[in-house]
Design a protein around this motif. Structure first.
Motif, PDB file in Angstrom:
ATOM      1  N   GLN A   1       0.815  -1.213   0.000  1.00 55.95           N
ATOM      2  CA  GLN A   1       0.000   0.000   0.000  1.00 55.95           C
ATOM      3  C   GLN A   1       0.854   1.270   0.000  1.00 55.95           C
ATOM      4  O   GLN A   1       0.388   2.333  -0.418  1.00 55.95           O
ATOM      5  CB  GLN A   1      -0.932   0.020   1.214  1.00 55.95           C
ATOM      6  CG  GLN A   1      -1.861  -1.190   1.324  1.00 55.95           C
ATOM      7  CD  GLN A   1      -2.914  -1.273   0.249  1.00 55.95           C
ATOM      8  OE1 GLN A   1      -2.679  -1.803  -0.827  1.00 55.95           O
ATOM      9  NE2 GLN A   1      -4.089  -0.734   0.529  1.00 55.95           N
TER      10      GLN A   1
ATOM     11  N   PRO B   1       5.404   3.197  -4.350  1.00 50.50           N
ATOM     12  CA  PRO B   1       5.075   4.121  -5.449  1.00 50.50           C
ATOM     13  C   PRO B   1       4.301   3.370  -6.537  1.00 50.50           C
ATOM     14  O   PRO B   1       4.532   2.186  -6.776  1.00 50.50           O
ATOM     15  CB  PRO B   1       6.448   4.567  -5.960  1.00 50.50           C
ATOM     16  CG  PRO B   1       7.408   4.248  -4.861  1.00 50.50           C
ATOM     17  CD  PRO B   1       6.849   3.070  -4.142  1.00 50.50           C
ATOM     18  N   GLN B   2       3.413   4.053  -7.205  1.00 49.69           N
ATOM     19  CA  GLN B   2       2.578   3.427  -8.226  1.00 49.69           C
ATOM     20  C   GLN B   2       3.407   2.770  -9.323  1.00 49.69           C
ATOM     21  O   GLN B   2       3.072   1.694  -9.818  1.00 49.69           O
ATOM     22  CB  GLN B   2       1.618   4.458  -8.833  1.00 49.69           C
ATOM     23  CG  GLN B   2       0.714   3.931  -9.939  1.00 49.69           C
ATOM     24  CD  GLN B   2      -0.338   2.956  -9.453  1.00 49.69           C
ATOM     25  OE1 GLN B   2      -0.356   2.581  -8.283  1.00 49.69           O
ATOM     26  NE2 GLN B   2      -1.210   2.533 -10.361  1.00 49.69           N
TER      27      GLN B   2
ATOM     28  N   GLU C   1       6.211   1.226  -9.059  1.00 42.35           N
ATOM     29  CA  GLU C   1       6.715  -0.068  -8.606  1.00 42.35           C
ATOM     30  C   GLU C   1       5.596  -1.107  -8.597  1.00 42.35           C
ATOM     31  O   GLU C   1       5.835  -2.294  -8.847  1.00 42.35           O
ATOM     32  CB  GLU C   1       7.333   0.058  -7.212  1.00 42.35           C
ATOM     33  CG  GLU C   1       8.568   0.948  -7.154  1.00 42.35           C
ATOM     34  CD  GLU C   1       9.736   0.418  -7.968  1.00 42.35           C
ATOM     35  OE1 GLU C   1       9.764  -0.801  -8.257  1.00 42.35           O
ATOM     36  OE2 GLU C   1      10.619   1.218  -8.338  1.00 42.35           O
ATOM     37  N   ILE C   2       4.387  -0.684  -8.292  1.00 38.37           N
ATOM     38  CA  ILE C   2       3.240  -1.592  -8.334  1.00 38.37           C
ATOM     39  C   ILE C   2       2.970  -2.031  -9.770  1.00 38.37           C
ATOM     40  O   ILE C   2       2.757  -3.215 -10.050  1.00 38.37           O
ATOM     41  CB  ILE C   2       1.995  -0.915  -7.721  1.00 38.37           C
ATOM     42  CG1 ILE C   2       2.209  -0.703  -6.210  1.00 38.37           C
ATOM     43  CG2 ILE C   2       0.742  -1.754  -7.972  1.00 38.37           C
ATOM     44  CD1 ILE C   2       1.128   0.102  -5.546  1.00 38.37           C
ATOM     45  N   ILE C   3       3.023  -1.085 -10.703  1.00 37.31           N
ATOM     46  CA  ILE C   3       2.842  -1.414 -12.123  1.00 37.31           C
ATOM     47  C   ILE C   3       3.941  -2.362 -12.589  1.00 37.31           C
ATOM     48  O   ILE C   3       3.697  -3.294 -13.356  1.00 37.31           O
ATOM     49  CB  ILE C   3       2.843  -0.139 -12.990  1.00 37.31           C
ATOM     50  CG1 ILE C   3       1.701   0.793 -12.594  1.00 37.31           C
ATOM     51  CG2 ILE C   3       2.752  -0.497 -14.476  1.00 37.31           C
ATOM     52  CD1 ILE C   3       0.323   0.239 -12.843  1.00 37.31           C
TER      53      ILE C   3
ATOM     54  N   ILE D   1      -5.430  -2.196 -10.721  1.00 37.19           N
ATOM     55  CA  ILE D   1      -4.055  -1.892 -10.297  1.00 37.19           C
ATOM     56  C   ILE D   1      -3.570  -0.623 -10.999  1.00 37.19           C
ATOM     57  O   ILE D   1      -2.983   0.268 -10.372  1.00 37.19           O
ATOM     58  CB  ILE D   1      -3.117  -3.080 -10.589  1.00 37.19           C
ATOM     59  CG1 ILE D   1      -3.450  -4.257  -9.667  1.00 37.19           C
ATOM     60  CG2 ILE D   1      -1.654  -2.671 -10.404  1.00 37.19           C
ATOM     61  CD1 ILE D   1      -2.676  -5.524  -9.976  1.00 37.19           C
ATOM     62  N   CYS D   2      -3.799  -0.526 -12.305  1.00 39.89           N
ATOM     63  CA  CYS D   2      -3.353   0.641 -13.069  1.00 39.89           C
ATOM     64  C   CYS D   2      -4.005   1.932 -12.577  1.00 39.89           C
ATOM     65  O   CYS D   2      -3.385   2.998 -12.604  1.00 39.89           O
ATOM     66  CB  CYS D   2      -3.652   0.456 -14.551  1.00 39.89           C
ATOM     67  SG  CYS D   2      -2.468  -0.595 -15.402  1.00 39.89           S
ATOM     68  N   GLN D   3      -5.238   1.814 -12.123  1.00 43.29           N
ATOM     69  CA  GLN D   3      -5.967   2.989 -11.656  1.00 43.29           C
ATOM     70  C   GLN D   3      -5.738   3.271 -10.175  1.00 43.29           C
ATOM     71  O   GLN D   3      -6.314   4.216  -9.619  1.00 43.29           O
ATOM     72  CB  GLN D   3      -7.461   2.800 -11.937  1.00 43.29           C
ATOM     73  CG  GLN D   3      -7.791   2.776 -13.427  1.00 43.29           C
ATOM     74  CD  GLN D   3      -9.166   2.209 -13.725  1.00 43.29           C
ATOM     75  OE1 GLN D   3     -10.007   2.097 -12.832  1.00 43.29           O
ATOM     76  NE2 GLN D   3      -9.400   1.843 -14.981  1.00 43.29           N
ATOM     77  N   GLY D   4      -4.878   2.452  -9.527  1.00 47.31           N
ATOM     78  CA  GLY D   4      -4.577   2.653  -8.120  1.00 47.31           C
ATOM     79  C   GLY D   4      -5.725   2.313  -7.203  1.00 47.31           C
ATOM     80  O   GLY D   4      -5.795   2.814  -6.070  1.00 47.31           O
ATOM     81  N   GLU D   5      -6.625   1.454  -7.652  1.00 45.78           N
ATOM     82  CA  GLU D   5      -7.826   1.156  -6.883  1.00 45.78           C
ATOM     83  C   GLU D   5      -7.854  -0.265  -6.334  1.00 45.78           C
ATOM     84  O   GLU D   5      -8.847  -0.680  -5.731  1.00 45.78           O
ATOM     85  CB  GLU D   5      -9.068   1.366  -7.765  1.00 45.78           C
ATOM     86  CG  GLU D   5      -9.227   2.812  -8.241  1.00 45.78           C
ATOM     87  CD  GLU D   5     -10.383   2.976  -9.201  1.00 45.78           C
ATOM     88  OE1 GLU D   5     -11.002   1.943  -9.562  1.00 45.78           O
ATOM     89  OE2 GLU D   5     -10.678   4.119  -9.587  1.00 45.78           O
ATOM     90  N   TYR D   6      -6.774  -1.024  -6.500  1.00 47.72           N
ATOM     91  CA  TYR D   6      -6.815  -2.428  -6.088  1.00 47.72           C
ATOM     92  C   TYR D   6      -6.470  -2.568  -4.614  1.00 47.72           C
ATOM     93  O   TYR D   6      -5.529  -1.949  -4.112  1.00 47.72           O
ATOM     94  CB  TYR D   6      -5.856  -3.261  -6.938  1.00 47.72           C
ATOM     95  CG  TYR D   6      -6.063  -4.743  -6.767  1.00 47.72           C
ATOM     96  CD1 TYR D   6      -7.292  -5.317  -7.109  1.00 47.72           C
ATOM     97  CD2 TYR D   6      -5.074  -5.564  -6.263  1.00 47.72           C
ATOM     98  CE1 TYR D   6      -7.505  -6.669  -6.954  1.00 47.72           C
ATOM     99  CE2 TYR D   6      -5.282  -6.920  -6.111  1.00 47.72           C
ATOM    100  CZ  TYR D   6      -6.513  -7.475  -6.452  1.00 47.72           C
ATOM    101  OH  TYR D   6      -6.726  -8.812  -6.285  1.00 47.72           O
TER     102      TYR D   6
END
Length: 445
Positions: free
Chosen positions: A242, A245-246, A248-250, A276-281
């Motif tokens: 959580q 940085p976005q 790294e998640i991508i 995941i791409c939208q930061g909502e997962y």
């Protein structure tokens, strides 16, 4: 000169068994042998490894012993060059290939780590992660590792090795893929059990699974020196993701994207990829997603644990260009991008240039979004000759004039069936032709 293979460590191990020593004691003796060579003969070891690269050895080569080599150092070099020449790598891959996977909450991992605070346990922890979670570990024997591709090398490995006491009984590595890669290599050298606590999505789906460990060897490329060595336990705390940085998640998602190509599950996973791409997962509720993609990789690894056939090479889909991109980043020719995003560029490049047939329009459309969000940012023009230089040391290649690409077809794997080992995944192309297309692609941004 004749091509010879020395088996000094393996002969040492057989002598231990002949003395009826416990297996654990045999491993410790073998580990001390390796540590002694690496710490006390580092200069000679690097010289032999460089010689191997200049000779263009691949993993199926039979290395030539030269009179000015130190025999023991030569043997160690044979074991760690490109994770070992195939003729004798099993001699050092002695820890099995099972993995105990545990998904736990943050408060649970604190309790688990507190119980593992013995003076005989050595921790290797990503320094940035440690700053965020100072109270996570109460152990005294900790090495804070500055995790970066630049710092992922033999010099850092020997620095850590010098900190490990002779009575150490276990290593615990906490961090992302870079930290797990170097820590696993160190554990393989020491012949000590290692536990991974993956703190990134990429490490969870990719680095923690499969037993590949290693470091970079400048200027010859990424992960060129290492061992096959499995962790005994693997912990994942989704809460940690959580705070990532976005980008790294991508990056971690892109390795899952690769798995969805191999197993034909992209349509099924698309809603999760979009979230995941939208930061909502919600990663805390994501255990089944993780387990599925871990099982995808483990299914392939278990069929080909030492990457001796074409099966495991399928996991390299998109990685040829990805590793070149990462090498150019290290030379400051390209702005740094995380590993998974480099892999996305590699897959996109192969599909766009029709190296592999794409049967899913949705897949290429989704990839295009990733490429658009995270384009190549170059500081200088990239020439084909520069790409060919790195291509020469790709572990799949047999000579410097060819480029061997991993080109698995969409949905070529199944969890329910063992694939046909004769099915062709690797295909050979002229290295200059590939280099020209790759340079055109990189310069198009």
């Amino acid at each position: 000169m004749t091509h010879v293979f020395y088996h000094v460590p393996f002969q040492l191990l057989k002598q231990c068994v002949g003395l009826y020593l416990p297996i654990s004691s045999c491993f410790k003796i073998l580990g001390k042998y390796m540590i002694n060579i690496i710490l006390n003969k580092e200069k000679e070891l690097k010289s032999i490894l460089q010689d191997f690269f200049f000779k263009g050895y691949h993993r199926n080569s039979k290395p030539e012993f030269r009179n000015f080599y130190d025999e023991e150092v030569f043997q160690v070099a044979c074991q760690i060059y490109k994770r070992g020449f195939t003729q004798n790598q099993q001699n050092f891959a002695l820890n099995g290939n099972s993995l105990d996977i545990n998904f736990v909450e943050k408060k649970q991992i604190i309790d688990i780590l507190n119980k593992k605070a013995s003076s005989k346990i050595f921790y290797i922890i990503d320094a940035n992660f440690y700053k965020k979670y100072l109270n996570l570990v109460s152990a005294k024997k900790i090495f804070l590792y500055e995790a970066s591709e630049t710092n992922k090398n033999l010099e850092s490995m020997t620095q850590i090795l010098r900190e490990i006491s002779s009575d150490c009984e276990e290593i615990i590595a906490i961090g992302g893929g870079i930290t797990l890669d170097i820590s696993g290599f160190i554990a393989g050298i020491c012949k000590l059990p290692i536990t991974y606590l993956a703190t990134s999505l990429l490490a969870t789906i990719d680095a923690a699974v499969g037993g590949k460990t290693g470091v970079n060897f400048t200027p010859f490329g990424k992960n060129q020196i290492g061992l096959f060595y499995n962790a005994k336990e693997f912990y994942c705390v989704p809460e940690f993701f959580q705070t990532l940085p976005q980008i790294e998640i991508i990056s971690g998602m892109c390795e899952a994207l690769k798995h969805s190509w191999l197993y034909g599950s992209f349509d099924e996973d698309l809603p999760i990829f979009n979230d995941i791409c939208q930061g909502e997962y919600n990663f805390i509720n994501s255990i089944q997603f993780f387990l599925k993609h871990i099982s995808y990789k483990m299914n392939i690894v278990n069929q080909d644990p030492f990457e001796n056939s074409v099966i495991r090479s399928s996991l390299n889909f998109g990685h040829t260009l990805a590793h070149i991109i990462e090498a150019l980043c290290e030379e400051d020719r390209i702005k740094r991008i995380p590993h998974g995003i480099a892999v996305a560029h590699g897959m996109y490049f192969l599909i766009q240039n029709k190296y592999v047939e794409n049967k899913s329009i949705k897949f290429i459309n989704f990839l295009t979004q990733i490429i658009y969000l995270y384009p190549i940012v170059k500081y200088k023009g990239i020439y084909a000759s520069e790409i060919e230089k790195y291509l020469k040391h790709d572990k799949k290649n047999i000579n410097s004039f060819q480029c061997v690409l991993s080109l698995p077809s969409y949905a070529c794997f199944s969890l329910n069936e063992v694939r046909n080992k004769n099915q062709n995944i690797l295909k050979i192309f002229n290295s200059m032709d590939f280099s020209i297309l790759a340079s055109q692609y990189l310069n198009s941004f």
